[in-house]
Design a protein around this motif. Structure first.
Motif, PDB file in Angstrom:
ATOM      1  N   ASN A  40       2.099   7.059   2.653  1.00  0.00           N
ATOM      2  CA  ASN A  40       2.059   8.511   2.579  1.00  0.00           C
ATOM      3  C   ASN A  40       3.032   9.159   3.547  1.00  0.00           C
ATOM      4  OD1 ASN A  40       0.078   8.585   0.579  1.00  0.00           O
ATOM      5  ND2 ASN A  40      -1.546   8.315   2.092  1.00  0.00           N
TER       6      ASN A  40
ATOM      7  N   GLY B  82      -6.197   6.912  -1.345  1.00  0.00           N
ATOM      8  CA  GLY B  82      -5.338   6.637  -0.195  1.00  0.00           C
ATOM      9  C   GLY B  82      -4.625   5.310  -0.273  1.00  0.00           C
TER      10      GLY B  82
ATOM     11  N   GLY C 191      -6.196   1.036  -7.809  1.00  0.00           N
ATOM     12  CA  GLY C 191      -6.863   1.580  -6.636  1.00  0.00           C
ATOM     13  C   GLY C 191      -7.567   0.508  -5.832  1.00  0.00           C
TER      14      GLY C 191
ATOM     15  N   HIS D  55       0.853  -1.180   0.000  1.00  0.00           N
ATOM     16  CA  HIS D  55       0.000   0.000   0.000  1.00  0.00           C
ATOM     17  C   HIS D  55       0.888   1.228   0.000  1.00  0.00           C
ATOM     18  CE1 HIS D  55      -3.778  -2.155   0.761  1.00  0.00           C
ATOM     19  NE2 HIS D  55      -3.033  -2.971   1.469  1.00  0.00           N
ATOM     20  N   THR D  56       0.389   2.279  -0.639  1.00  0.00           N
ATOM     21  CA  THR D  56       1.149   3.511  -0.674  1.00  0.00           C
ATOM     22  C   THR D  56       1.431   3.991   0.739  1.00  0.00           C
ATOM     23  OG1 THR D  56       0.210   4.173  -2.770  1.00  0.00           O
ATOM     24  CG2 THR D  56       1.068   5.921  -1.388  1.00  0.00           C
TER      25      THR D  56
ATOM     26  N   VAL E 172      -3.253   2.105  -2.255  1.00  0.00           N
ATOM     27  CA  VAL E 172      -2.866   1.671  -3.596  1.00  0.00           C
ATOM     28  C   VAL E 172      -2.335   0.247  -3.497  1.00  0.00           C
ATOM     29  CG1 VAL E 172      -1.222   2.039  -5.486  1.00  0.00           C
ATOM     30  CG2 VAL E 172      -2.337   3.994  -4.403  1.00  0.00           C
TER      31      VAL E 172
ATOM     32  N   ARG F 100      -7.998  11.447  -4.557  1.00  0.00           N
ATOM     33  CA  ARG F 100      -7.094  10.409  -4.055  1.00  0.00           C
ATOM     34  C   ARG F 100      -7.829   9.479  -3.101  1.00  0.00           C
ATOM     35  NH1 ARG F 100      -1.543  12.528  -1.663  1.00  0.00           N
ATOM     36  NH2 ARG F 100      -2.953  13.523  -0.194  1.00  0.00           N
TER      37      ARG F 100
ATOM     38  N   GLN G  67      -4.185  11.131  -8.930  1.00  0.00           N
ATOM     39  CA  GLN G  67      -3.626  11.601  -7.659  1.00  0.00           C
ATOM     40  C   GLN G  67      -2.930  10.465  -6.917  1.00  0.00           C
ATOM     41  OE1 GLN G  67      -6.327  13.829  -5.188  1.00  0.00           O
ATOM     42  NE2 GLN G  67      -6.974  15.175  -6.846  1.00  0.00           N
ATOM     43  N   ASP G  68      -3.552   9.269  -6.922  1.00  0.00           N
ATOM     44  CA  ASP G  68      -2.920   8.127  -6.261  1.00  0.00           C
ATOM     45  C   ASP G  68      -1.652   7.689  -6.985  1.00  0.00           C
ATOM     46  OD1 ASP G  68      -4.577   7.741  -4.030  1.00  0.00           O
ATOM     47  OD2 ASP G  68      -6.067   6.684  -5.222  1.00  0.00           O
TER      48      ASP G  68
ATOM     49  N   ILE H 252      -7.349   3.519 -11.373  1.00  0.00           N
ATOM     50  CA  ILE H 252      -6.656   4.235 -10.302  1.00  0.00           C
ATOM     51  C   ILE H 252      -6.692   5.724 -10.618  1.00  0.00           C
ATOM     52  CG2 ILE H 252      -4.380   3.996 -11.406  1.00  0.00           C
ATOM     53  CD1 ILE H 252      -3.204   3.685  -8.553  1.00  0.00           C
ATOM     54  N   SER H 253      -6.778   6.549  -9.575  1.00  0.00           N
ATOM     55  CA  SER H 253      -6.797   7.993  -9.797  1.00  0.00           C
ATOM     56  C   SER H 253      -5.394   8.502 -10.081  1.00  0.00           C
ATOM     57  CB  SER H 253      -7.380   8.720  -8.580  1.00  0.00           C
ATOM     58  OG  SER H 253      -6.442   8.771  -7.525  1.00  0.00           O
TER      59      SER H 253
ATOM     60  N   THR I 191       1.103  10.051  -5.927  1.00  0.00           N
ATOM     61  CA  THR I 191       1.581   9.760  -4.568  1.00  0.00           C
ATOM     62  C   THR I 191       2.530   8.572  -4.574  1.00  0.00           C
ATOM     63  OG1 THR I 191      -0.466  10.612  -3.600  1.00  0.00           O
ATOM     64  CG2 THR I 191       0.869   9.164  -2.224  1.00  0.00           C
TER      65      THR I 191
END
Length: 222
Positions: free
Chosen positions: A7, A179, A222, A4-5, A181, A177, A198-199, A195-196, A202
């Motif tokens: 952040n 959140g 996403g 997962h991303t 990913v 986004r 924005q994601d 997937i967006s 990130t």
């Protein structure tokens, strides 16, 4: 493999050159990079399209020209490539591979090692995992020649000797986004996904400092 991303990845200030900064995903990368406190340089063909990229150092020129690339790369810590090209049903596409070949040479000359390059679902071993409409209609009719060049682009990156990450997003959208990913290299049973932008931005920026996906080509969704 799934992750997962993060952040909360290392966000120490970094000088980043962004290619494709005036595209939909490129703009998200620039916006988020500035928000993280990074110094951003954008190499653009059209300064008019980049007029709203506030807080960015602009270098104007062709991404395939060595002199322009070296000027843009001077003093940079990393490169993010969000280069894209329009669908081309009939004409061969060479821009992505020729630009990437020139970029790799210039990065070596300027001693910049980190490259995060966006390609897309359908590149390399992710072909055939885009879902029925993408795999059976969109890809063969509109994108076959584009993805032949994306494959050449990926091969150049893999053979570059740089500290590279190839990022293959699923179908892009302009939603906010989300959140979380998912990043996959085992695509068994995976078909479709979106997937967006924005994601994607990130995740891509996280790879500037992280070695989690170094020398690999995760598909992200996403």
């Amino acid at each position: 493999m799934t992750t997962h991303t993060d952040n909360n990845a290392n966000t120490s200030p970094t000088k980043i050159l962004v290619l494709g900064a005036t595209g939909g995903t490129g703009r998200q990368i620039v916006t988020q990079a500035l928000a993280r406190g990074h110094q951003v340089t954008a190499l653009v063909r059209s300064p008019q399209k980049a007029g709203d990229l506030n807080g960015v150092r602009l270098v104007v020129g062709d991404v395939r020209e060595a002199k322009v690339l070296r000027e843009a790369l001077r003093g940079q810590d990393a490169v993010v490539s969000a280069l894209g090209t329009p669908a081309s049903p009939f004409r061969d596409v060479t821009m992505l591979s020729s630009a990437t070949r020139a970029l790799v040479q210039a990065m070596k000359a300027e001693h910049v090692a980190r490259l995060v390059a966006i390609t897309g679902i359908g590149a390399g071993d992710s072909r055939g995992h885009g879902g029925f409409l993408f795999d059976r209609v969109i890809f063969p009719l509109l994108l076959k020649k584009v993805y032949a060049d994306k494959d050449r682009q990926e091969a150049i990156v893999r053979d570059s000797g740089l500290d590279w990450v190839l990022v293959r997003p699923t179908i892009l959208n302009d939603k906010p986004r989300g959140g979380a990913v998912r990043a996959l290299t085992d695509l068994s049973g995976f078909h479709g996904g979106s997937i967006s932008r924005q994601d994607v931005a990130t995740f891509v920026l996280d790879q500037v400092h992280s070695d989690d996906w170094l020398h690999r080509a995760p598909l992200i969704t996403g």
